[in-house]
Design a protein around this motif. Sequence first.
Motif, mmCIF file in Angstrom:
data_model
loop_
_atom_site.group_PDB
_atom_site.id
_atom_site.type_symbol
_atom_site.label_atom_id
_atom_site.label_comp_id
_atom_site.label_asym_id
_atom_site.label_seq_id
_atom_site.Cartn_x
_atom_site.Cartn_y
_atom_site.Cartn_z
ATOM 1 N N MET A 187 0.829 -1.207 0.000
ATOM 2 C CA MET A 187 0.000 0.000 0.000
ATOM 3 C C MET A 187 0.864 1.258 0.000
ATOM 4 O O MET A 187 0.549 2.238 -0.687
ATOM 5 C CB MET A 187 -0.944 -0.028 1.198
ATOM 6 C CG MET A 187 -2.004 -1.107 1.083
ATOM 7 S SD MET A 187 -3.010 -1.312 2.544
ATOM 8 C CE MET A 187 -3.852 0.247 2.624
ATOM 9 N N ALA A 188 1.968 1.225 0.756
ATOM 10 C CA ALA A 188 2.873 2.377 0.776
ATOM 11 C C ALA A 188 3.503 2.598 -0.602
ATOM 12 O O ALA A 188 3.621 3.738 -1.066
ATOM 13 C CB ALA A 188 3.955 2.170 1.824
ATOM 14 N N SER A 189 3.877 1.510 -1.266
ATOM 15 C CA SER A 189 4.482 1.665 -2.600
ATOM 16 C C SER A 189 3.454 2.169 -3.602
ATOM 17 O O SER A 189 3.773 2.999 -4.463
ATOM 18 C CB SER A 189 5.115 0.360 -3.072
ATOM 19 O OG SER A 189 4.134 -0.623 -3.307
ATOM 20 N N ALA A 190 2.210 1.713 -3.517
ATOM 21 C CA ALA A 190 1.171 2.192 -4.426
ATOM 22 C C ALA A 190 0.922 3.687 -4.200
ATOM 23 O O ALA A 190 0.791 4.461 -5.154
ATOM 24 C CB ALA A 190 -0.116 1.398 -4.228
ATOM 25 N N TYR A 191 0.874 4.088 -2.939
ATOM 26 C CA TYR A 191 0.675 5.502 -2.614
ATOM 27 C C TYR A 191 1.845 6.338 -3.127
ATOM 28 O O TYR A 191 1.663 7.405 -3.723
ATOM 29 C CB TYR A 191 0.504 5.675 -1.102
ATOM 30 C CG TYR A 191 0.406 7.114 -0.669
ATOM 31 C CD1 TYR A 191 -0.767 7.836 -0.869
ATOM 32 C CD2 TYR A 191 1.492 7.757 -0.083
ATOM 33 C CE1 TYR A 191 -0.855 9.158 -0.491
ATOM 34 C CE2 TYR A 191 1.410 9.078 0.306
ATOM 35 C CZ TYR A 191 0.240 9.786 0.106
ATOM 36 O OH TYR A 191 0.150 11.097 0.475
ATOM 37 N N LEU A 192 3.068 5.849 -2.903
ATOM 38 C CA LEU A 192 4.259 6.570 -3.340
ATOM 39 C C LEU A 192 4.294 6.710 -4.865
ATOM 40 O O LEU A 192 4.604 7.788 -5.382
ATOM 41 C CB LEU A 192 5.512 5.838 -2.849
ATOM 42 C CG LEU A 192 6.843 6.532 -3.053
ATOM 43 C CD1 LEU A 192 6.879 7.839 -2.282
ATOM 44 C CD2 LEU A 192 7.970 5.630 -2.605
ATOM 45 N N MET A 193 3.965 5.634 -5.562
ATOM 46 C CA MET A 193 3.958 5.689 -7.042
ATOM 47 C C MET A 193 2.953 6.726 -7.530
ATOM 48 O O MET A 193 3.212 7.456 -8.485
ATOM 49 C CB MET A 193 3.582 4.325 -7.629
ATOM 50 C CG MET A 193 4.512 3.212 -7.302
ATOM 51 S SD MET A 193 6.026 3.351 -8.230
ATOM 52 C CE MET A 193 6.934 1.994 -7.566
ATOM 53 N N HIS A 194 1.802 6.788 -6.857
ATOM 54 C CA HIS A 194 0.758 7.733 -7.275
ATOM 55 C C HIS A 194 1.164 9.176 -6.965
ATOM 56 O O HIS A 194 1.011 10.061 -7.802
ATOM 57 C CB HIS A 194 -0.570 7.383 -6.586
ATOM 58 C CG HIS A 194 -1.660 8.336 -6.921
ATOM 59 N ND1 HIS A 194 -2.230 8.383 -8.174
ATOM 60 C CD2 HIS A 194 -2.285 9.286 -6.168
ATOM 61 C CE1 HIS A 194 -3.154 9.321 -8.188
ATOM 62 N NE2 HIS A 194 -3.208 9.884 -6.977
ATOM 63 N N THR A 195 1.699 9.426 -5.759
ATOM 64 C CA THR A 195 2.044 10.803 -5.376
ATOM 65 C C THR A 195 3.253 11.329 -6.142
ATOM 66 O O THR A 195 3.354 12.534 -6.381
ATOM 67 C CB THR A 195 2.322 10.923 -3.863
ATOM 68 O OG1 THR A 195 3.326 9.996 -3.492
ATOM 69 C CG2 THR A 195 1.063 10.673 -3.063
ATOM 70 N N LEU A 196 4.168 10.437 -6.527
ATOM 71 C CA LEU A 196 5.324 10.877 -7.306
ATOM 72 C C LEU A 196 4.972 11.067 -8.780
ATOM 73 O O LEU A 196 5.778 11.601 -9.540
ATOM 74 C CB LEU A 196 6.471 9.873 -7.181
ATOM 75 C CG LEU A 196 7.147 9.793 -5.811
ATOM 76 C CD1 LEU A 196 8.209 8.706 -5.805
ATOM 77 C CD2 LEU A 196 7.757 11.143 -5.435
ATOM 78 N N GLY A 197 3.792 10.617 -9.153
ATOM 79 C CA GLY A 197 3.357 10.787 -10.536
ATOM 80 C C GLY A 197 4.152 9.930 -11.507
ATOM 81 O O GLY A 197 4.389 10.345 -12.648
#
Length: 143
Positions: free
Chosen positions: A27-37
């Motif tokens: 979940m943290a990696s999915a969030y990070l991928m989304h926020t970093l664009g």
Amino acid sequence: MTMLRETFEYRDQSRTPASYLALGAAMASAYLMHTLGLPGFHQWLAILFVVVVLWRIADNSIHGFRLSDEGLEFFEGRYHRNIALEEIASVTIYQTGHKPGEGETRCILNLYSGDRLSLPGAERFGTRRLVAEFAKLGLPTLF
């Protein structure tokens, strides 16, 4: 007077603390991928990782057995079976390797019906331990 014996059990399942840590990391990696664009491909991989971990936690496949005075209960994925001690003709226990201490322990239940069932999780124990546990219940053991 009946004596109570301790239940002998081995159980391995998908729902463990490690799987919840993997879910948090996913979940943290999915969030990070989304926020970093990052590109959509990377985001889809992260979401796929979350889905796979969630599936394993929800499915919670169990592998193992429980041996008690009432009988033997064993689990192999979604397959679950209870066998009364009176149904077991004998138990065959052996080591797969050619030398002592080499290979895995195998345990085969020989039923009076003619069925032969491989006991899941037996590889976690030595032959002596399994022979002793089945002998406590008065089952003939071949090794």
